[in-house]
Design a protein around this motif. Sequence first.
Motif: not given
Length: 393
Positions: A58-66
């Motif tokens: 889901p949006s905001g779960c941290g995918k891009t940060t990871l």
Amino acid sequence: MSETTTPTNDPTTPARQVSGVSIRLDGVTKRYPGQDRPAVDEVSLEIPAGETVMFVGPSGCGKTTLLKMLNRLIEPTGGTIHLGDEDVTRQDPDQLRRRIGYVIQAGGLFPHMTVGTNVGMVPRMLGWDKERVTARIDELLDLVGLDPEVYRDRYPKELSGGQQQRVGVARALAADPPVLLMDEPFGAVDPITRQRLQDELLRIQEELGKTIVFVTHDFDEAVKLGDKIVVFDVGARVVQYDTPEAILADPAEEYVADFIGAGATLKQLTLTRVNSLELRPVTTASVGDDAAEALARARAAGDEYLVVLDRRGRPISWPTTAEVSRMQQIPATVDEKLPVVGLGSTLNDALDTMLAASQGGAVVLGRRDGLAGIVSIETIMAAIQRARSEVAG
Ligand SMILES: Nc1ncnc2c1ncn2[C@@H]1O[C@H](COP(=O)(O)OP(=O)(O)OP(=O)(O)O)[C@@H](O)[C@H]1O
């Protein structure tokens, strides 16, 4: 000279070579200032060399940060990340980024630089000589299906969204990095272009065998492109990490089942690819060929149309025999509406392509966008029926 093609999707095709390296995350954490809970909370994950792993959640779960911690666009607060044997947290970030290709939405191209300059940027920074850079630019544009002569000196604004995205992929591959990070790269293009870009990526990956980490919102895209999928929840908690087949067949938690959506059974169809179908051979002709001679070959083969190939052997149009009978020479005209699919296209994609072009078949592209054969709507429908009854049974 042109002749009748035979399908190239035979099982004797050599296994994919691997030029990627493995990625290992141990207890990776990111805590943004002022947040109560970490955006990424002690994630451990191993990504095998040469595989494509899709990040969904889901949006905001941290995918891009990871993802951005892998090339240190974001610095981890804790944990370690290894590329092969190397600890990335101990490397110079600039040097690291030259070894990791990075593709973002809309290609992220520099608008004031030509396509060639954009693609050659990293090799130039690495100090390659001019001739080697120029040769590499042409090789890469060719790889992503853009004729270097036509596109090398254009500016990004003179390209379609899909073409910009291809240049973005070419640029990311320029210095032959073992790892490619892709952050929703195909999020901003229309569905048919998106499908073509996905097919291109599958084809390129078949050739290159990079380690690819790919963030997407689209579960179908994850099923289509991924060797494996990671389903994340808040804090980048890994809920399930498995092959698309296994996740669809047996979602780990109700949360994953919800995320996949109600159509899970039908999504199984996304797993069936054009390369599993029998393709029909078709008569081909090259630009500039004598039309009467080509027509005679098509008629002898019992074909109602023929496929015209450009000088690189790529299909550009499929005139009917009636149309060819009115020609002197085979023209170089590109049919912008030509329905094309890749061997890695799903049956759903192939159907969409045919419906969008109002055609009862599509041209199938194989290696380097060469012709692999023709697929008809009847073949697709029969395969969908079969897959459906297997899923139901
Ligand atoms: N620079 C930042 N400063 C503070 N908080 C941030 C920053 N970047 C992201 N966050 C927060 O960290 C969490 C994870 O964000 P991230 O962008 O990694 O999620 P995502 O799964 O990629 O989301 P999306 O799918 O919407 O792009 C979110 O709660 C977000 O608000």
